[in-house]
Design an enzyme around this catalytic site. Structure first.
Site, PDB file in Angstrom:
ATOM      1  N   CYS A   2      48.980  26.483  46.025  1.00  0.00           N
ATOM      2  CA  CYS A   2      50.307  25.929  46.281  1.00  0.00           C
ATOM      3  C   CYS A   2      50.466  24.570  45.618  1.00  0.00           C
ATOM      4  CB  CYS A   2      50.656  25.742  47.762  1.00  0.00           C
ATOM      5  SG  CYS A   2      50.618  27.274  48.702  1.00  0.00           S
ATOM      6  N   GLY A  28      51.562  28.184  42.046  1.00  0.00           N
ATOM      7  CA  GLY A  28      52.042  29.228  42.935  1.00  0.00           C
ATOM      8  C   GLY A  28      53.284  29.882  42.368  1.00  0.00           C
ATOM      9  N   ASN A 102      49.491  22.173  51.045  1.00  0.00           N
ATOM     10  CA  ASN A 102      48.605  22.835  50.085  1.00  0.00           C
ATOM     11  C   ASN A 102      47.192  22.768  50.648  1.00  0.00           C
ATOM     12  OD1 ASN A 102      47.176  21.860  46.892  1.00  0.00           O
ATOM     13  ND2 ASN A 102      47.202  23.859  47.851  1.00  0.00           N
ATOM     14  N   GLY A 103      46.599  23.920  50.808  1.00  0.00           N
ATOM     15  CA  GLY A 103      45.240  23.962  51.333  1.00  0.00           C
ATOM     16  C   GLY A 103      45.086  25.127  52.274  1.00  0.00           C
ATOM     17  N   TYR A 244      39.668  25.752  36.777  1.00  0.00           N
ATOM     18  CA  TYR A 244      40.765  26.695  36.553  1.00  0.00           C
ATOM     19  C   TYR A 244      42.123  26.216  37.034  1.00  0.00           C
ATOM     20  CZ  TYR A 244      43.874  30.630  37.266  1.00  0.00           C
ATOM     21  OH  TYR A 244      44.966  31.441  37.272  1.00  0.00           O
TER      22      TYR A 244
HETATM   23  P1  5GP Z   1      38.664  38.482  37.268  1.00  0.00           P
HETATM   24  O1  5GP Z   1      39.388  39.351  36.361  1.00  0.00           O
HETATM   25  O2  5GP Z   1      37.223  38.284  36.964  1.00  0.00           O
HETATM   26  O3  5GP Z   1      38.867  38.879  38.705  1.00  0.00           O
HETATM   27  O4  5GP Z   1      39.345  37.054  37.190  1.00  0.00           O
HETATM   28  C1  5GP Z   1      38.999  36.151  36.169  1.00  0.00           C
HETATM   29  C2  5GP Z   1      40.231  35.603  35.551  1.00  0.00           C
HETATM   30  O5  5GP Z   1      41.145  35.189  36.565  1.00  0.00           O
HETATM   31  C3  5GP Z   1      39.926  34.401  34.700  1.00  0.00           C
HETATM   32  O6  5GP Z   1      40.543  34.597  33.444  1.00  0.00           O
HETATM   33  C4  5GP Z   1      40.545  33.250  35.433  1.00  0.00           C
HETATM   34  O7  5GP Z   1      41.242  32.419  34.520  1.00  0.00           O
HETATM   35  C5  5GP Z   1      41.486  33.842  36.421  1.00  0.00           C
HETATM   36  N1  5GP Z   1      41.394  33.231  37.757  1.00  0.00           N
HETATM   37  C6  5GP Z   1      40.334  32.690  38.356  1.00  0.00           C
HETATM   38  N2  5GP Z   1      40.661  32.258  39.586  1.00  0.00           N
HETATM   39  C7  5GP Z   1      41.953  32.528  39.786  1.00  0.00           C
HETATM   40  C8  5GP Z   1      42.865  32.296  40.857  1.00  0.00           C
HETATM   41  O8  5GP Z   1      42.539  31.734  41.900  1.00  0.00           O
HETATM   42  N3  5GP Z   1      44.141  32.716  40.642  1.00  0.00           N
HETATM   43  C9  5GP Z   1      44.543  33.301  39.506  1.00  0.00           C
HETATM   44  N4  5GP Z   1      45.802  33.654  39.367  1.00  0.00           N
HETATM   45  N5  5GP Z   1      43.701  33.543  38.491  1.00  0.00           N
HETATM   46  C10 5GP Z   1      42.430  33.167  38.623  1.00  0.00           C
HETATM   47 MG    MG Z   2      42.244  33.410  32.859  1.00  0.00          MG
END
Ligand code: 5GP
Ligand code: MG
Length: 482
Positions: A2, A28, A102-103, A244
């Site tokens: 968020c 988000g 957020n949290g 990330y």
């Molecule tokens: P995987 O396909 O291994 O489940 O997810 C890895 C990909 O998801 C990576 O490219 C990373 O950038 C992205 N990713 C990692 N953590 C999150 C998250 O909390 N939310 C979202 N939307 N993407 C994530």
């Molecule tokens: Mg990614």
């Protein structure tokens, strides 16, 4: 996750809040909302979807007032139901209150039970409403937000960066461990408090500083003031914000996220024995890491995949099948770059392994001879209870697999993650000042049966006198004095 924002600006706030939320959209994409106060009336609009889908010009024009708060939601606690869209607003003793959070709280269920035993009702399934209740509970007794926030910091467990509008004042606070980010900036005619510095930039403001862990900020037409409410011996800033979550152009707790990622990439390239023709990011999340890798290894940076910019993040797809199909629409390999080449493919993280497996498949279909996967985070071994959406161990591919098993599972020629030590050194903080729960399974606060390296938190602010430690006792003690 968020994104949250609060603004006080004599010239009106709704369009500024909209711009700030636009800048925080990556935090988000499920829903967005704004609440403003015009001196007499609270105006609000919330809806499901992206910021640009939820608001239009006439709606924004109707959100009058010189203070307001906004929120973009990525659901961690609470279902996807309209009631859960923030800001959460209510009236209490003639005051208009809007809360954004957020949290993720780890004691929501206990707190709800305590409130419900007193006959309190809840309209949503969010943590935010619990925070709203806690604030109202203390306002009822002392009438002051300093005390209300002290009350929150005594009782809430978990991570919380919170921005509250209480009539014409914005109050913002960050949990004593500073797990999620929060910062403040000066605007031409006012002030802003927001999740990330990119929202300050978006409004042509001047970044002031991060809100300190355990600190309370007050913003109104007259200016900005700070008050330290709680102090921990060590904070526990989330490493995943750097890996990330935060935008690369944000400065979070004094570190430019882009540079942290570049340094991670540089560290990843150390001690490599492979001979590769190009370094390609998995866009967009792996770009800065890949640039760092290329800089240090001198292997040319060349995009092996192009991302369709008009598609949302695959992660928010509801089912595994939908996620898998979405990757193909989202990313297309550049055959001319990868055909017969040995490619170093850099991404920020592997969560379920879906993205990596698909992308490596795409690269091989496009003719890549070798695909060496390099990951800008250590292996994710344990769930996050503090706000990042990776709920169970079962879903984390690395939780019960060795590196070699993960490599096989995703079909990479080789697989390496950055080490925890190199990650911490890229962030440039003391290792005791970071939360690495998802990497080690050791959390900065007690969560169920999980291991923890607990921080000592001392409450220093406010006029609150009670020494009672447990919420139940506190509420009983208070009821009896009323
Ligand atoms: P995987 O396909 O291994 O489940 O997810 C890895 C990909 O998801 C990576 O490219 C990373 O950038 C992205 N990713 C990692 N953590 C999150 C998250 O909390 N939310 C979202 N939307 N993407 C994530
Ligand atoms: Mg990614």
């Amino acid at each position: 996750m968020c994104g949250i924002v609060g603004i006080a600006d004599a010239g009106g706030v709704s369009f500024s809040l909209y711009s700030a939320l636009y800048a925080l959209q990556h935090r988000g994409q499920e829903s967005a909302g704004i609440a403003t106060f015009d001196g007499a009336v609270l105006h609000k609009h919330k809806g499901q979807g992206l910021v640009s889908e939820v608001f239009d010009e006439s709606l924004l024009a109707s959100l009058e007032g010189s203070v307001g708060v906004g929120h973009v939601r990525y659901p961690t606690t609470g279902e996807k139901i309209p009631e859960n869209i923030q800001p959460f607003n209510f009236r209490f003793r003639g005051k208009n209150i809007a809360v954004t959070h957020n949290g993720n709280l780890t004691n929501t269920a206990d707190l709800k039970e305590t409130f419900e035993k007193r006959g309190q009702i809840f309209c949503t399934t969010t943590d935010t409403e619990v925070i709203g209740n806690l604030i109202a509970d203390e306002l009822r007794i002392s009438g002051g937000m300093e005390d209300a926030v002290l009350h929150c910091m005594r009782i809430l467990k978990g991570s919380y960066s919170v921005v509250v509008m209480l009539d014409d004042v914005i109050w913002a606070f960050r949990d004593p461990l500073g797990i999620r980010p929060l910062c403040v900036g000066k605007l031409p005619n006012g002030h802003i408090v927001c999740s990330e510095s990119v929202a300050v930039d978006a409004l042509n403001g001047t970044f002031i500083r991060d809100v300190r862990p355990g600190e309370l900020v007050r913003i109104d037409a007259t200016g900005i003031t700070f008050r330290q409410i709680a102090v921990a011996d060590h904070p526990a800033h989330c490493v995943f914000e750097y890996i990330y979550f935060a935008r690369a152009d944000s400065v979070v707790d004094g570190r430019l996220v882009y540079d942290v990622r570049r340094h991670i990439g540089q560290a990843l390239s150390e001690n490599e024995t492979i001979c590769a023709d190009l370094v390609s990011p998995v866009p967009d999340s792996g770009i800065a890491h890949a640039i760092g890798y290329s800089e240090a290894s001198k292997i040319p940076y060349r995009e092996g995949l192009i991302k369709n910019r008009y598609m949302g993040r695959t992660f928010i797809m509801p089912t595994q099948e939908a996620r898998e199909n979405a990757v193909r629409i989202k990313l297309n390999p550049v055959k001319g770059h990868v055909l017969d080449k040995s490619v170093v493919l850099v991404d920020d993280s592997i969560v379920r392994g879906t993205t990596s497996r698909r992308i490596i498949g795409l690269m091989r279909e496009a003719g890549a001879a070798e695909v060496h996967m390099r990951i800008g985070s250590p292996a994710l071994k344990a769930p996050c209870y503090l706000g990042v959406d990776m709920p169970t161990r079962k879903e984390l591919i690395a939780s019960d697999k060795s590196n070699e098993e993960v490599r096989k599972s995703i079909g990479a020629s080789s697989l390496r993650h950055v080490s925890i030590e190199a990650l911490i050194s890229a962030i440039g903080m003391d290792k005791n000042d970071l939360c690495v729960g998802c990497l080690t399974g050791v959390y900065p606060l007690a969560i169920g049966c999980e291991q923890c390296s607990r921080r000592r938190v001392e409450l220093i602010g406010g006029t609150y006198q009670s020494n009672l430690g447990v919420f139940k006792e506190v509420s009983e003690a208070r009821t009896s004095t009323k």
